[in-house]
Design a protein around this motif. Sequence first.
Motif, short mmCIF file in Angstrom:
data_model
loop_
_atom_site.label_atom_id
_atom_site.label_comp_id
_atom_site.label_asym_id
_atom_site.label_seq_id
_atom_site.Cartn_x
_atom_site.Cartn_y
_atom_site.Cartn_z
N UNK A 279 0.87 -1.17 0.00
CA UNK A 279 0.00 0.00 0.00
C UNK A 279 0.91 1.23 0.00
N UNK A 280 0.55 2.20 -0.84
CA UNK A 280 1.35 3.40 -1.01
C UNK A 280 0.61 4.59 -0.41
N UNK A 281 1.33 5.42 0.34
CA UNK A 281 0.71 6.52 1.06
C UNK A 281 1.74 7.64 1.26
N UNK A 282 1.25 8.79 1.72
CA UNK A 282 2.11 9.96 1.86
C UNK A 282 2.37 10.30 3.32
N UNK A 283 3.60 10.74 3.59
CA UNK A 283 3.88 11.29 4.90
C UNK A 283 3.38 12.74 4.93
N UNK A 284 3.48 13.43 6.07
CA UNK A 284 2.93 14.79 6.14
C UNK A 284 3.55 15.79 5.17
N UNK A 285 4.78 15.50 4.70
CA UNK A 285 5.43 16.41 3.76
C UNK A 285 5.18 16.02 2.31
N UNK A 286 4.39 14.98 2.08
CA UNK A 286 4.10 14.56 0.72
C UNK A 286 5.07 13.57 0.14
N UNK A 287 5.97 12.99 0.97
CA UNK A 287 6.90 11.98 0.48
C UNK A 287 6.18 10.64 0.42
N UNK A 288 6.32 9.95 -0.70
CA UNK A 288 5.62 8.68 -0.91
C UNK A 288 6.31 7.55 -0.14
N UNK A 289 5.52 6.82 0.63
CA UNK A 289 5.99 5.67 1.40
C UNK A 289 5.17 4.44 1.01
N UNK A 290 5.71 3.27 1.32
CA UNK A 290 5.01 2.01 1.07
C UNK A 290 5.21 1.10 2.27
N UNK A 291 4.17 0.38 2.63
CA UNK A 291 4.30 -0.77 3.52
C UNK A 291 4.01 -1.97 2.65
N UNK A 292 4.93 -2.95 2.66
CA UNK A 292 4.79 -4.12 1.79
C UNK A 292 5.15 -5.38 2.56
N UNK A 293 4.64 -6.51 2.06
CA UNK A 293 4.96 -7.79 2.66
C UNK A 293 5.17 -8.82 1.56
N UNK A 294 5.90 -9.86 1.91
CA UNK A 294 6.10 -10.97 1.01
C UNK A 294 4.78 -11.71 0.82
N UNK A 295 4.65 -12.51 -0.25
CA UNK A 295 3.42 -13.30 -0.41
C UNK A 295 3.27 -14.28 0.74
N UNK A 296 2.01 -14.56 1.09
CA UNK A 296 1.76 -15.55 2.14
C UNK A 296 1.89 -16.95 1.56
N UNK A 297 2.26 -17.88 2.40
CA UNK A 297 2.40 -19.28 1.98
C UNK A 297 1.01 -19.82 1.65
N UNK A 298 0.89 -20.53 0.54
CA UNK A 298 -0.40 -21.11 0.16
C UNK A 298 -0.44 -22.58 0.50
#
Length: 155
Positions: free
Chosen positions: A136-155
Amino acid sequence: MTVSLPLQTIGLTRGHLKSVHHIAFNVKNMDASRHFYGQILGLHELTGDEIPSTLKELVQQGKVANFVTPDGMVIDLFWEPDLSPPDPNPQQQFTRANHLAFDIDPSLFEQAVKVLKEQKVRIDHGPVTRPTGRGIYFYDPDGFLLEIRCDPTEQ
């Protein structure tokens, strides 16, 4: 006088974000940047099967190059030939970076999304699911783009 307030748990708990997964930079001259990161800094450029499947086409088109540090952090270079930073002075902050990505355990990804939404953080896009995981991509208060990401889950 500075008053120290107790840390409130309104967001993620310390330790949920494991590490920086990758950082992506916009570059004006891909050849010069590839030379710098690969030859001058001595970082390993990902090639062939090392390239994430979601980026293979862009790498083949010369629009993206990926390097990895010895500790495993990935530096993605995104070619932006018309890039003109807001200020030509490289000491100005936030003029050349694309985004910073934090890694999180897959079991905590939905909680992170919920926290961002509850805190009314400005979301750029996502959540997205790719063969390389979720993000998921989102902005910090200054407008800098950040992402929180995870590896795929085991199926």
